[in-house]
Design a protein around this motif. Sequence first.
Motif, PDB file in Angstrom:
ATOM      1  N   GLY A  87       0.784  -1.228   0.000  1.00 12.32           N
ATOM      2  CA  GLY A  87       0.000   0.000   0.000  1.00 12.32           C
ATOM      3  C   GLY A  87       0.813   1.274   0.000  1.00 12.32           C
ATOM      4  O   GLY A  87       0.272   2.345  -0.223  1.00 12.32           O
ATOM      5  N   MET A  88       2.106   1.180   0.244  1.00 10.46           N
ATOM      6  CA  MET A  88       2.926   2.393   0.333  1.00 10.46           C
ATOM      7  C   MET A  88       3.135   3.036  -1.037  1.00 10.46           C
ATOM      8  O   MET A  88       2.982   4.250  -1.196  1.00 10.46           O
ATOM      9  N   GLN A  89       3.466   2.237  -2.043  1.00 13.78           N
ATOM     10  CA  GLN A  89       3.634   2.777  -3.390  1.00 13.78           C
ATOM     11  C   GLN A  89       2.288   3.239  -3.945  1.00 13.78           C
ATOM     12  O   GLN A  89       2.215   4.235  -4.661  1.00 13.78           O
ATOM     13  N   ASP A  91      -0.100   4.562  -2.222  1.00  9.20           N
ATOM     14  CA  ASP A  91      -0.361   5.869  -1.614  1.00  9.20           C
ATOM     15  C   ASP A  91       0.352   6.976  -2.382  1.00  9.20           C
ATOM     16  O   ASP A  91      -0.210   8.043  -2.616  1.00  9.20           O
ATOM     17  N   GLU A  92       1.596   6.732  -2.771  1.00 11.30           N
ATOM     18  CA  GLU A  92       2.352   7.719  -3.541  1.00 11.30           C
ATOM     19  C   GLU A  92       1.703   7.942  -4.901  1.00 11.30           C
ATOM     20  O   GLU A  92       1.540   9.082  -5.342  1.00 11.30           O
ATOM     21  N   LEU A  94      -1.377   7.426  -5.701  1.00 12.17           N
ATOM     22  CA  LEU A  94      -2.657   8.083  -5.444  1.00 12.17           C
ATOM     23  C   LEU A  94      -2.484   9.589  -5.368  1.00 12.17           C
ATOM     24  O   LEU A  94      -3.225  10.344  -6.004  1.00 12.17           O
ATOM     25  N   GLU A  95      -1.503  10.040  -4.613  1.00 12.96           N
ATOM     26  CA  GLU A  95      -1.261  11.477  -4.459  1.00 12.96           C
ATOM     27  C   GLU A  95      -0.856  12.127  -5.779  1.00 12.96           C
ATOM     28  O   GLU A  95      -1.332  13.203  -6.123  1.00 12.96           O
ATOM     29  N   LYS A  98      -4.029  12.209  -8.003  1.00 11.22           N
ATOM     30  CA  LYS A  98      -4.994  13.185  -7.487  1.00 11.22           C
ATOM     31  C   LYS A  98      -4.582  14.605  -7.848  1.00 11.22           C
ATOM     32  O   LYS A  98      -5.398  15.401  -8.294  1.00 11.22           O
ATOM     33  N   TYR A 105      -8.633   5.906  -6.733  1.00 14.07           N
ATOM     34  CA  TYR A 105      -9.014   5.278  -5.466  1.00 14.07           C
ATOM     35  C   TYR A 105      -7.905   4.342  -5.017  1.00 14.07           C
ATOM     36  O   TYR A 105      -7.171   3.793  -5.836  1.00 14.07           O
ATOM     37  N   ASP A 106      -7.819   4.136  -3.721  1.00 18.40           N
ATOM     38  CA  ASP A 106      -6.763   3.315  -3.131  1.00 18.40           C
ATOM     39  C   ASP A 106      -7.251   1.889  -2.906  1.00 18.40           C
ATOM     40  O   ASP A 106      -8.103   1.641  -2.059  1.00 18.40           O
ATOM     41  N   THR A 108      -5.103  -0.387  -2.034  1.00 19.32           N
ATOM     42  CA  THR A 108      -4.089  -0.811  -1.076  1.00 19.32           C
ATOM     43  C   THR A 108      -3.159  -1.875  -1.662  1.00 19.32           C
ATOM     44  O   THR A 108      -2.128  -1.542  -2.193  1.00 19.32           O
TER      45      THR A 108
END
Length: 121
Positions: A87-89, A91-92, A94-95, A98, A105-106, A108
């Motif tokens: 989920g860490m990559q 999240d990056e 996703l940002e 966005k 959407y995440d 995960t």
Amino acid sequence: MKSKIFRFILASAFVLTACKTVRTAEIPTANIREIVNSSDVTLVDVRIPEQYAEGTAKNAINIPLAEIQNNIENLKGKKVVVFCNKGMQADEALEILKKNGVEVYDGTTWKNVKAIQEENK
């Protein structure tokens, strides 16, 4: 004494209301299960190709995190779910997406997305 209590209560109320920075109306709510299983979703595995080849969610495409920025135009106008190993990559990614106006959407992890897909079988 009453004056001190009144000032304390007034100050506390001010601090508590001043800390609110995001209105709940601004936070989009989405059911990731519905999105993952939507016919118009693009599932994006942001892991490296070697990891993607070892296993991923059904119908997922591979766009490694390092290449996300170069693929923004290809993803604009689509409903995108990003995921990786932990989920860490995701999240990056996703940002980045966005900030560039992609509806994202995440999901995960790829195992999470795959499990959601298998729930409907």
